[in-house]
Design a protein around this motif. Structure first.
Motif, PDB file in Angstrom:
ATOM      1  N   GLN A 193       5.527  -1.101   8.146  1.00 34.00           N
ATOM      2  CA  GLN A 193       5.881   0.184   7.542  1.00 34.00           C
ATOM      3  C   GLN A 193       7.241   0.063   6.868  1.00 34.00           C
ATOM      4  OE1 GLN A 193       6.487   3.323  10.408  1.00 34.00           O
ATOM      5  NE2 GLN A 193       7.675   4.510   8.958  1.00 34.00           N
ATOM      6  N   ASP A 211       0.871  -1.175   0.000  1.00 40.49           N
ATOM      7  CA  ASP A 211       0.000   0.000   0.000  1.00 40.49           C
ATOM      8  C   ASP A 211       0.912   1.230   0.000  1.00 40.49           C
ATOM      9  OD1 ASP A 211      -2.090   1.821   0.279  1.00 40.49           O
ATOM     10  OD2 ASP A 211      -2.187   1.571   2.464  1.00 40.49           O
ATOM     11  N   ARG A 269       6.395   6.549   1.373  1.00 46.38           N
ATOM     12  CA  ARG A 269       5.938   5.740   2.507  1.00 46.38           C
ATOM     13  C   ARG A 269       5.018   4.625   2.018  1.00 46.38           C
ATOM     14  NH1 ARG A 269       7.919   8.529   6.539  1.00 46.38           N
ATOM     15  NH2 ARG A 269       8.076  10.782   6.429  1.00 46.38           N
ATOM     16  N   THR A 270       5.243   3.421   2.545  1.00 45.40           N
ATOM     17  CA  THR A 270       4.413   2.276   2.171  1.00 45.40           C
ATOM     18  C   THR A 270       4.130   1.416   3.397  1.00 45.40           C
ATOM     19  OG1 THR A 270       6.176   0.666   1.703  1.00 45.40           O
ATOM     20  CG2 THR A 270       5.582   2.185  -0.077  1.00 45.40           C
ATOM     21  N   LYS A 320       1.540   5.064   0.099  1.00 41.38           N
ATOM     22  CA  LYS A 320       0.865   6.256   0.608  1.00 41.38           C
ATOM     23  C   LYS A 320       1.040   7.413  -0.373  1.00 41.38           C
ATOM     24  CE  LYS A 320       0.007   3.947   4.307  1.00 41.38           C
ATOM     25  NZ  LYS A 320      -1.267   3.289   4.402  1.00 41.38           N
TER      26      LYS A 320
END
Length: 195
Positions: A141, A114, A130-131, A116
């Motif tokens: 994270q 995911d 950021r993922t 960001k």
């Protein structure tokens, strides 16, 4: 921990990015491709060092400013190192990272990334993407420090669960350099890479 190791491995598996792409889109697009490639290659998943090294060389090195990463990990002693010492440091550091994360490949199952939304200005030359790595329990994270180069965006550091990789190695390497010098650090890394 295994999911975190996989996340750190993501640093070592991103295919070459196109110069026109923005950093978060690079990470998003490539995550799907990288995960698919790892899942499809059972030899890489088993951690075969030859195959993993070839995988890293073809997918990673074009996307990482490894000179900057190694120089940052070595710290101010990098500037005193000879060109040959710098070359050996990069070689041994890369081998150590490949060996460290080879085992994480077997943990790749149904993870997804995911990414960001990027918080950066149009003229920024350094950003943090950021993922979260999802799958196998709690999200992990993973953040990527990237820099804009004439040939596109390149990764130069990685944060897993709040721990920046370069800072961690800088502390370890500084202790070794203080005790044994640059050649001592090279020898220590080479010895670790033989085990």
């Amino acid at each position: 921990f295994l999911t975190a190791s996989f996340s750190a491995l993501m640093l070592l598996t991103l295919p070459a990015a196109q110069a026109a792409e923005v950093p978060d889109e690079i990470i998003r697009r490539l995550s799907v491709e990288v995960l698919s490639n790892i899942k499809a290659d059972k030899v890489v998943q088993r951690g075969d060092l030859r195959k993993v090294t070839a995988f890293v060389d073809s997918k990673v090195m074009p996307n990482v400013n490894f000179t900057r990463m190694t120089a940052s990990a070595v710290g101010r002693s990098w500037r005193q190192a000879t060109p040959e010492q710098q070359r050996r440091l990069q070689e041994e550091f890369k081998s150590m990272l490949v060996r460290t994360y080879a085992g994480a490949l077997s943990q790749v199952k149904d993870q997804t990334i995911d990414v960001k939304p990027l918080r950066a200005g149009a003229n920024d030359t350094e950003v943090v993407v950021r993922t979260d790595v999802l799958g196998g329990g709690q999200a992990v994270q993973v953040d990527y420090r990237m820099e804009k180069t004439p040939t596109g965006w390149r990764i130069y550091d990685l944060n897993v669960l709040g721990i920046w990789m370069v800072e961690t190695y800088r502390t370890q390497f500084a202790q070794e350099i203080s005790a044994r010098g640059i050649d001592g650090l090279i020898a220590t890394l080479a010895q670790r890479n033989k085990n």
